[in-house]
Scaffold this motif. Structure first.
Motif, mmCIF file in Angstrom:
data_model
loop_
_atom_site.group_PDB
_atom_site.id
_atom_site.type_symbol
_atom_site.label_atom_id
_atom_site.label_comp_id
_atom_site.label_asym_id
_atom_site.label_seq_id
_atom_site.Cartn_x
_atom_site.Cartn_y
_atom_site.Cartn_z
ATOM 1 N N VAL A 57 -5.301 78.593 114.776
ATOM 2 C CA VAL A 57 -6.179 79.692 115.177
ATOM 3 C C VAL A 57 -7.593 79.425 114.666
ATOM 4 O O VAL A 57 -7.809 78.552 113.827
ATOM 5 N N SER A 58 -8.537 80.202 115.160
ATOM 6 C CA SER A 58 -9.928 80.088 114.735
ATOM 7 C C SER A 58 -10.079 80.475 113.267
ATOM 8 O O SER A 58 -9.231 81.166 112.702
ATOM 9 N N ASP A 59 -11.171 80.032 112.676
ATOM 10 C CA ASP A 59 -11.491 80.434 111.308
ATOM 11 C C ASP A 59 -11.924 81.897 111.315
ATOM 12 O O ASP A 59 -12.466 82.385 112.315
ATOM 13 N N PRO A 60 -11.720 82.609 110.214
ATOM 14 C CA PRO A 60 -12.156 84.014 110.150
ATOM 15 C C PRO A 60 -13.677 84.126 110.310
ATOM 16 O O PRO A 60 -14.429 83.344 109.728
ATOM 17 N N GLU A 64 -14.685 89.689 110.143
ATOM 18 C CA GLU A 64 -13.284 89.760 109.753
ATOM 19 C C GLU A 64 -13.132 89.640 108.232
ATOM 20 O O GLU A 64 -12.398 90.418 107.606
ATOM 21 N N ARG A 80 -4.859 88.339 109.010
ATOM 22 C CA ARG A 80 -5.947 88.122 109.955
ATOM 23 C C ARG A 80 -6.029 89.333 110.876
ATOM 24 O O ARG A 80 -5.035 90.015 111.120
ATOM 25 N N GLN A 84 -9.998 89.500 116.098
ATOM 26 C CA GLN A 84 -11.040 88.545 115.741
ATOM 27 C C GLN A 84 -10.511 87.109 115.692
ATOM 28 O O GLN A 84 -11.237 86.186 115.350
ATOM 29 N N THR A 85 -9.251 86.936 116.041
ATOM 30 C CA THR A 85 -8.588 85.636 115.931
ATOM 31 C C THR A 85 -8.382 85.027 117.309
ATOM 32 O O THR A 85 -7.785 85.652 118.179
#
Length: 147
Positions: A57-60, A64, A80, A84-85
């Motif tokens: 997954v994307s970085d925070p 977030e 998470r 926002q992910t």
């Protein structure tokens, strides 16, 4: 195409899709109880879509990280915000009990009925108890997701 596994179900999505959007499109909610109707609709301010995620997954985002530092969350618990992910590969998602899904030491929310498994009365939270976090000028993952 990445596969998202949540509450015993698996759904596919495009790489880069927002996790919250993927779950909702499949009829799965990243929220518990009243938070289904009382949430920020993907703005990253309420924290009710907090989930545990394993996989790519994307970085925070800054938003977030800020929200997850505000109680009842704890930045150290590894949750998470689904809103926002972004999904970058196959992921497994777990939702914990509590209005915000913050009770990470309790059994995860069950697959069948969407109700918390082995929770107590401390999970009952009034609608007015949610406190949004002040925003910033950063674009959220789902700015166009306004219901």
């Amino acid at each position: 195409m990445p596969t998202v596994t949540f509450r015993g179900e698996s759904v596919t999505c495009d790489r880069g899709d927002v996790l919250r959007d993927v779950l909702l499109a499949a009829g799965l909610s990243p929220h518990n109880g009243a938070a289904d109707g009382v949430n920020c609709r993907g703005r990253g301010s309420c924290g009710t879509c907090a989930v545990a995620v394993t996989g790519a997954v994307s970085d925070p985002s800054r938003r977030e990280r800020l929200r997850l530092r505000v109680p009842p969350h704890d930045a150290e618990n590894g949750l998470r915000l689904a809103c926002q992910t972004r999904v970058l590969g196959d992921v497994a998602v777990t939702k914990y009990p509590g209005f915000w899904g913050q009770h990470v030491n309790d059994a995860p929310v069950g697959a069948g009925d969407g109700e918390p498994v082995g929770t107590s009365d401390r999970d009952s939270v009034g609608v007015g108890d949610a406190e949004p976090v002040g925003g910033d000028d950063e674009t959220t993952a789902s700015d166009d997701d306004v219901a």
